[in-house]
Design a protein around this motif. Structure first.
Motif, PDB file in Angstrom:
ATOM      1  N   HIS A 132     -48.905 -48.577 -29.671  1.00 40.52           N
ATOM      2  CA  HIS A 132     -47.942 -47.764 -30.387  1.00 40.52           C
ATOM      3  C   HIS A 132     -48.267 -46.278 -30.240  1.00 40.52           C
ATOM      4  N   THR A 133     -48.105 -45.783 -29.041  1.00 37.31           N
ATOM      5  CA  THR A 133     -48.365 -44.370 -28.763  1.00 37.31           C
ATOM      6  C   THR A 133     -47.107 -43.728 -28.216  1.00 37.31           C
ATOM      7  N   TRP A 134     -47.060 -42.416 -28.346  1.00 38.96           N
ATOM      8  CA  TRP A 134     -45.906 -41.688 -27.828  1.00 38.96           C
ATOM      9  C   TRP A 134     -46.038 -41.523 -26.312  1.00 38.96           C
ATOM     10  N   THR A 135     -44.978 -41.859 -25.604  1.00 37.43           N
ATOM     11  CA  THR A 135     -44.934 -41.674 -24.156  1.00 37.43           C
ATOM     12  C   THR A 135     -44.585 -40.225 -23.869  1.00 37.43           C
ATOM     13  N   GLN A 136     -45.381 -39.560 -23.070  1.00 35.54           N
ATOM     14  CA  GLN A 136     -45.155 -38.145 -22.767  1.00 35.54           C
ATOM     15  C   GLN A 136     -44.081 -37.940 -21.702  1.00 35.54           C
ATOM     16  N   SER A 137     -43.839 -38.963 -20.900  1.00 25.77           N
ATOM     17  CA  SER A 137     -42.826 -38.845 -19.850  1.00 25.77           C
ATOM     18  C   SER A 137     -42.289 -40.224 -19.495  1.00 25.77           C
ATOM     19  N   PHE A 138     -41.121 -40.235 -18.857  1.00 23.45           N
ATOM     20  CA  PHE A 138     -40.510 -41.468 -18.377  1.00 23.45           C
ATOM     21  C   PHE A 138     -40.276 -41.339 -16.877  1.00 23.45           C
ATOM     22  N   ILE A 139     -40.100 -42.484 -16.234  1.00 23.53           N
ATOM     23  CA  ILE A 139     -39.832 -42.506 -14.796  1.00 23.53           C
ATOM     24  C   ILE A 139     -38.502 -43.205 -14.567  1.00 23.53           C
ATOM     25  N   PHE A 140     -37.565 -42.527 -13.885  1.00 23.71           N
ATOM     26  CA  PHE A 140     -36.285 -43.135 -13.547  1.00 23.71           C
ATOM     27  C   PHE A 140     -36.459 -44.040 -12.331  1.00 23.71           C
TER      28      PHE A 140
ATOM     29  N   SER B 284     -39.832 -35.508 -18.647  1.00 18.99           N
ATOM     30  CA  SER B 284     -40.591 -35.450 -19.897  1.00 18.99           C
ATOM     31  C   SER B 284     -39.794 -36.132 -20.998  1.00 18.99           C
ATOM     32  N   SER B 285     -40.490 -36.660 -21.986  1.00 20.49           N
ATOM     33  CA  SER B 285     -39.813 -37.368 -23.073  1.00 20.49           C
ATOM     34  C   SER B 285     -38.858 -36.439 -23.819  1.00 20.49           C
ATOM     35  N   THR B 286     -39.249 -35.167 -23.991  1.00 23.80           N
ATOM     36  CA  THR B 286     -38.374 -34.209 -24.679  1.00 23.80           C
ATOM     37  C   THR B 286     -37.069 -34.024 -23.922  1.00 23.80           C
TER      38      THR B 286
ATOM     39  N   VAL C 227     -26.980 -39.735 -34.689  1.00 20.34           N
ATOM     40  CA  VAL C 227     -27.581 -40.956 -35.236  1.00 20.34           C
ATOM     41  C   VAL C 227     -28.253 -41.797 -34.146  1.00 20.34           C
ATOM     42  N   PRO C 228     -27.524 -42.235 -33.091  1.00 24.49           N
ATOM     43  CA  PRO C 228     -28.209 -43.046 -32.073  1.00 24.49           C
ATOM     44  C   PRO C 228     -29.303 -42.293 -31.332  1.00 24.49           C
ATOM     45  N   ALA C 229     -29.090 -41.001 -31.062  1.00 25.73           N
ATOM     46  CA  ALA C 229     -30.101 -40.238 -30.315  1.00 25.73           C
ATOM     47  C   ALA C 229     -31.367 -40.049 -31.135  1.00 25.73           C
ATOM     48  N   SER C 230     -31.242 -39.705 -32.417  1.00 23.18           N
ATOM     49  CA  SER C 230     -32.426 -39.465 -33.250  1.00 23.18           C
ATOM     50  C   SER C 230     -33.172 -40.768 -33.540  1.00 23.18           C
ATOM     51  N   LEU C 231     -32.442 -41.858 -33.741  1.00 26.11           N
ATOM     52  CA  LEU C 231     -33.100 -43.142 -33.968  1.00 26.11           C
ATOM     53  C   LEU C 231     -33.897 -43.579 -32.742  1.00 26.11           C
ATOM     54  N   THR C 232     -33.333 -43.396 -31.571  1.00 30.53           N
ATOM     55  CA  THR C 232     -34.026 -43.780 -30.341  1.00 30.53           C
ATOM     56  C   THR C 232     -35.248 -42.899 -30.098  1.00 30.53           C
ATOM     57  N   ALA C 233     -35.133 -41.617 -30.422  1.00 27.08           N
ATOM     58  CA  ALA C 233     -36.235 -40.685 -30.191  1.00 27.08           C
ATOM     59  C   ALA C 233     -37.444 -40.978 -31.078  1.00 27.08           C
ATOM     60  N   THR C 234     -37.240 -41.665 -32.194  1.00 26.79           N
ATOM     61  CA  THR C 234     -38.354 -41.958 -33.103  1.00 26.79           C
ATOM     62  C   THR C 234     -39.066 -43.271 -32.765  1.00 26.79           C
TER      63      THR C 234
END
Length: 315
Positions: free
Chosen positions: A6-14, A93-95, A158-165
């Protein structure tokens, strides 16, 4: 172990599309051409509506607003698609991923509401012709256009903020941009509740708007069938046909992807359907709405004539 996962991912890969080395340049070139033509077509509509007084009607005002939305909408996702086609799997980046998610859905919801406003405009034009210009005056046009943007950007929170958490255990997004279902598949926790909330928010927003459009077109159909001549009925239907085509393209693809369980379809199907509303629909909108329209062709001739005249005048 649970703490590690349960850690925050700093980046994603497409992951993008799985294409052979031979097909990838062809797919890149085709997508780039469609992207450029989409930008040119939509910017052309915006400039033409502003430049020609003959197009200063509520219908063309809303078409120009739609073109403005499409320019930003297509630019939110297609550059990442081009990058994955050119370079293969690429990171974000995740941001930036969550910003892309929010902006993409905000613009999509804005377009959804704008299609409803355009249906209202056609309803008033056909069913209330004597009061049309009073009911749809410039102040009302601006207010409705602003309301679609405000509603779209608020609904997407709503969907964006829920997914970001959500906590994410995996990094590879099985898509070419950050979308709800591909991101939720990477979460460390059960996302059934999130999926239900997303489905409720998006389903209610798009469903109510779609019901409004159907109701307005029911009223239009009833009014048109009462017209005395076949020519007048054909003319009334012709003003609505372009809008009906775009509504069908937008809602069929959106309902297919966003209504139902995020994991109920193979990843590849969602990516192909996403191409319809992220690239194909913005590409077709200028053609469907305006470039084949007699009034637009006349406006092009008028504007071209003014440009030629100004160039021919002695300096």
């Amino acid at each position: 172990m649970d703490h590690v996962n349960h850690t925050w991912t700093q980046s994603f890969i497409f992951a993008g599309f799985t294409a052979t080395r031979t097909l990838r340049p062809l797919a890149f070139f085709g997508t780039l051409c469609m992207y450029i033509l989409t930008l040119v077509g939509n910017v052309f509509i915006i400039v033409l509506v502003q430049a020609d007084a003959g197009l200063s009607t509520p219908m063309y005002f809303f078409i120009s607003v739609l073109s403005f939305v499409e320019v930003w909408y297509v630019s939110t996702t297609v550059p990442t698609l081009l990058h994955t086609l050119l370079q293969g799997p690429s990171s974000i980046s995740s941001t930036m991923c969550f910003i892309q998610l929010y902006v993409f859905h905000s613009l999509g919801m804005t377009e959804c509401y704008l299609l409803g406003v355009m249906a209202l405009d056609r309803y008033l034009a056909v069913c209330r012709p004597l009061h049309y210009h009073v009911l749809m005056n410039r102040h009302v046009q601006l207010w409705l256009a602003g309301a679609t943007w405000a509603a779209g950007f608020l609904a997407a929170l709503v969907p964006a903020s829920l997914t970001a958490t959500l906590p994410f255990c995996l990094k590879e997004v099985a898509h070419y941009f950050c979308d709800l279902a591909p991101l939720m598949r990477l979460a460390c926790v059960d996302t059934d509740w999130h999926a239900r909330v997303h489905g409720a928010v998006i389903g209610v927003a798009t469903g109510c708007n779609f019901a409004l459009i159907l109701g307005l077109y029911g009223g239009i159909l009833k009014a048109v069938l009462k017209l005395p001549s076949a020519a007048s009925r054909a003319k009334a239907f012709s003003t609505c046909s372009s809008h009906i085509i775009v509504v069908a393209l937008f809602y069929v693809s959106a309902f297919t992807v966003y209504v139902g369980s995020p994991g109920s379809r193979p990843d590849g199907i969602d990516k192909l359907i996403a191409l319809v509303y992220t690239l194909l629909t913005p590409f077709l909108n200028p053609i469907i709405y305006s470039l084949r329209n007699k009034e637009v062709k006349e406006a092009v001739r008028r504007v071209s004539g003014r440009i030629r005249t100004s160039l021919e005048e002695p300096r």
